[in-house]
Design an enzyme around this catalytic site. Structure first.
Site, PDB file in Angstrom:
ATOM      1  CE  LYS A 196      -6.068   2.323   6.610  1.00 18.61           C
ATOM      2  NZ  LYS A 196      -4.877   2.580   5.799  1.00 18.61           N
TER       3      LYS A 196
ATOM      4  NE  ARG B 199      -0.790   8.993   4.606  1.00 20.88           N
ATOM      5  CZ  ARG B 199      -0.787   8.389   5.762  1.00 20.88           C
ATOM      6  NH1 ARG B 199       0.137   8.682   6.657  1.00 20.88           N
ATOM      7  NH2 ARG B 199      -1.705   7.500   6.044  1.00 20.88           N
TER       8      ARG B 199
ATOM      9  CD  GLU C 290      -2.569   1.241   2.670  1.00 17.95           C
ATOM     10  OE1 GLU C 290      -2.922   0.171   3.217  1.00 17.95           O
ATOM     11  OE2 GLU C 290      -2.815   2.360   3.159  1.00 17.95           O
TER      12      GLU C 290
HETATM   13  C1  3PG Z   1      -0.741   5.726   8.637  1.00 16.34           C
HETATM   14  O1  3PG Z   1      -1.603   6.481   8.986  1.00 16.34           O
HETATM   15  O2  3PG Z   1       0.340   6.107   8.180  1.00 16.34           O
HETATM   16  C2  3PG Z   1      -1.007   4.280   8.706  1.00 16.34           C
HETATM   17  O3  3PG Z   1      -2.171   4.016   9.363  1.00 16.34           O
HETATM   18  C3  3PG Z   1       0.127   3.569   9.346  1.00 16.34           C
HETATM   19  O4  3PG Z   1       0.192   3.932  10.641  1.00 16.34           O
HETATM   20  P1  3PG Z   1       1.457   3.481  11.513  1.00 16.34           P
HETATM   21  O5  3PG Z   1       2.597   4.346  11.040  1.00 16.34           O
HETATM   22  O6  3PG Z   1       1.044   3.760  12.912  1.00 16.34           O
HETATM   23  O7  3PG Z   1       1.703   2.026  11.219  1.00 16.34           O
END
Ligand code: 3PG
Length: 213
Positions: free
Chosen positions: A134, A50, A46
């Site tokens: 999710k 961003r 995934e």
């Molecule tokens: C995010 O928001 O980047 C994902 O949900 C992953 O979160 P994490 O960095 O806490 O694994």
């Protein structure tokens, strides 16, 4: 027109105990990073929308790493869904759910893991036929305890908790009957990415194999 997705959300969730959540800033990192994860036994990747480079990274992985199945995270709008499907994403994960997003993913033939954090979110997503969800942000929104509570009224929903999940606490989530896999960013930490330490990424991915989904 609705396209038949080439894979289902359940297939995305069942492939490995963990879906890595990946933030990439440099297109040059996309292919070696994807190959490193595949070498560690993780194929469903995934890549989050961003960074400005995210779409180009998804495209590079789709084109050059056929052993991987690349998806997009942080998919929030119809435009996001169309853009990621155009560059070869096969699945999408979202931090929340709207009907427009659900329809856009269906139109694009993308398997969607809609983000949910409350009972109402779950009802909206299930009303539109989404049962693989999710749970985001998992730790902050109630963690293992809320998943246990949801297993009563939402006995037919299956979850991928993401947000605050680590190799250590993943075991607790994966032991729940309504959890198929977890999502997390720990396999591709920023400092490892900065050093382009692909062997370390492979090692972190391999560690996940001890978890069971
Ligand atoms: C995010 O928001 O980047 C994902 O949900 C992953 O979160 P994490 O960095 O806490 O694994």
């Amino acid at each position: 027109m609705t396209k038949e997705p080439s894979l289902s959300a359940l297939q995305v969730m069942q492939d490995a105990p963990v879906i890595p959540v990946i933030v990439l800033h440099d297109v040059a990192d996309a292919v070696p990073m994807a190959r490193a994860l595949v070498a560690g036994g993780i194929r469903m990747l995934e890549v989050t929308l961003r960074t400005k480079q995210a779409l180009a990274c998804i495209e590079a992985i789709a084109r050059h790493v056929p052993e991987a199945v690349v998806g997009a995270g942080t998919v929030r709008t119809r435009a996001d869904a169309l853009a990621v499907s155009m560059v070869g994403a096969r699945f999408a994960a979202s931090p929340g759910y709207t009907q427009a997003l659900g329809q856009a993913c269906r139109d694009a033939g993308l398997a969607l893991l809609p983000g949910v954090a409350t009972g109402s979110d779950i009802l909206y997503a299930m009303e539109d036929g989404f049962t693989e969800l999710k749970f985001f942000p998992a730790l902050q929104a109630g963690g293992v305890a809320i998943l246990k509570a949801w297993n009563g009224p939402f006995f037919d929903a299956r979850f991928c908790p993401t947000g605050g999940v680590t190799l250590q606490n993943a075991v607790e989530f994966l032991a729940l009957p309504n959890v198929v896999c977890v999502g997390g960013s720990w396999m591709v930490p920023p400092e490892v990415l900065a050093q382009r330490d692909w062997a370390r990424v492979t090692q972190l991915a391999k560690e996940c194999q001890s978890l069971k989904n």
